[in-house]
Design an enzyme around this catalytic site. Structure first.
Site, short mmCIF file in Angstrom:
data_model
loop_
_atom_site.label_atom_id
_atom_site.label_comp_id
_atom_site.label_asym_id
_atom_site.label_seq_id
_atom_site.Cartn_x
_atom_site.Cartn_y
_atom_site.Cartn_z
N ASP A 137 0.61 -1.50 -0.13
CA ASP A 137 -0.20 0.01 0.12
C ASP A 137 1.35 1.01 -0.23
O ASP A 137 2.10 1.43 0.52
CB ASP A 137 -0.88 -0.45 1.56
CG ASP A 137 -0.25 -0.59 2.44
OD1 ASP A 137 0.72 -1.04 2.18
OD2 ASP A 137 -0.84 0.10 3.57
N GLU A 154 0.05 -1.32 5.52
CA GLU A 154 0.95 -0.44 7.16
C GLU A 154 0.95 1.10 7.06
O GLU A 154 0.89 1.61 7.77
CB GLU A 154 2.66 -0.75 6.72
CG GLU A 154 3.72 -0.24 7.29
CD GLU A 154 3.91 0.91 7.42
OE1 GLU A 154 4.64 1.57 8.35
OE2 GLU A 154 3.58 1.92 6.23
ZN LIG Z 1 6.70 2.09 3.96
#
Ligand SMILES: [Zn+2]
Length: 377
Positions: free
Chosen positions: A68, A132
């Protein structure tokens, strides 16, 4: 064009803004499958996670990373389309090329080379998440739970977070501070400012308490970490009217702390400081992560040597910066390091990575595969 740049470009072309993976894990998974990995997708909520493993006995080296990316910001502020990977003057531009699709590509290409050299030996795993940059509730932390249940504990973990400052490998992260959030609520009694005897002002009550919290010397830090710091980030009280004593005050604060402390110990110290006043208060706590530190050992020694071999210098070891998914993986008890590209443009418009650095990063990872999965051991 070289393999690692090609693969980075293929990943950057996928608009995988958190929590969307946008097919990036499929691209990586098919490469790993061809290299003999067994794939398992672990979707939690709206988050795609990929677990891939090649078990050949001996120590397990795990690569960890995220597909992501953070939002682009206004596309007009970019020199190039953020999701059209574009090379200009030796740099590749596009959202996520440094944080951290370039690292993922370098890990996969290094692994492909290693597997071709050593078809029968070397246990390697990949933990890839698409959560994340967001709340990080359904990503790495959930996969780590599963690994714990299976008693699958890697000896070594390399995270591809962009750790470097000027040249790839000049700085690695060997630990992170812990992060503890508190929301302090003081309740008073609302009233007219002209009749303070009939009210209790929570702003006045908070002032000595907050002064104690910000004056406290929590510890001296240690060799690897600076002293613990407390910062107040938000204060809210008051009705907006100038003639009303408010009934409640809410204060948010955060502590960044070293391995000298634990979150529970800090909570106790803070309550002791707040209890010195006879005030009606409560604190809601959120622990974003406990601190961790990889002690000097095999992993750090081999990282120093790998960077030296490729770059001609050894990296600075640092515990600075914000939190990362390392906090979840470190809890497994493995040796862990964060080693990735130069972080100068991450989360900014015109995010870019030097093309030559992608090749160097892949070489460093390959050195680590060879040395850590020491074939003579
Ligand atoms: Zn990162």
């Amino acid at each position: 064009m070289d393999e690692v740049t090609e693969l980075t470009k293929a990943l950057v072309a996928l608009p995988s803004v958190t929590p969307n993976d946008a097919g990036a894990q499929r691209v990586l998974g098919s490469r790993l499958e061809s290299a003999g990995f067994t794939l398992e997708s672990m979707r939690h909520g709206e988050v795609d996670n990929l677990w891939a493993i090649r078990d050949r006995g001996g120590p397990l080296l795990m690569f960890a990373g995220h597909t992501d990316v953070v939002p682009t910001g206004a596309p007009a502020d970019w020199k190039t389309d953020p999701f059209v990977p574009t090379i200009v003057d030796g740099f590749l531009y596009g959202r996520g090329c440094a944080d951290m699709k370039g690292s993922l590509a370098a890990m996969v290409t290094a692994t492909e080379t290693f597997v071709a050299e050593q078809p029968e030996r070397g246990s390697i795993a990949f933990l890839i998440t698409s959560d994340e940059e967001g709340p990080a509730l359904n990503g790495t932390v959930r996969v780590v739970e599963t690994l714990k249940q299976r008693e699958l504990i890697p000896e070594y973990c390399i995270i591809g977070e962009p750790s470097s400052e000027r040249q790839v490998g000049d700085l690695i992260r060997v630990g992170r501070r812990g992060s503890l959030n508190g929301r302090l609520k003081l309740r008073g009694i609302q009233g007219h400012v002209a009749y303070p005897d009939l009210a209790e002002n929570p702003i006045h009550a908070a002032l000595p308490m907050l002064t104690r919290l910000i004056s406290e010397r929590w510890d001296e830090g240690n060799h690897d970490f600076p002293p613990t710091s407390l910062q107040i980030s938000n204060i809210a009280a008051g009705t907006g009217a100038s003639n009303v004593i408010p009934g409640e005050l809410v204060v948010d604060f955060n502590l960044r702390f070293s391995t000298v402390q634990t979150s529970d110990g800090l909570k106790r110290q803070i309550h002791a400081l707040c209890d010195q006043d006879k005030v009606n208060y409560e604190i809601d706590w959120t622990v974003s992560g406990e601190p961790f530190l990889t002690p000097h050992g095999n992993l750090l020694e081999m990282v120093d040597r790998a960077v030296q071999a490729v770059q001609g210098f050894t990296p600075q070891h640092s515990t600075g910066g914000g939190t990362s998914d390392g906090r979840f993986i470190a809890a497994l008890g493995c040796q862990l390091v964060e080693l990735g590209p130069v972080n100068a443009t991450i989360h900014q418009v015109n995010e870019c990575v030097r093309i030559a650095d992608l090749g160097k990063l892949s070489e460093i990872y390959l050195h680590l595969l060879r040395s850590l999965l020491s074939l003579d051991a």
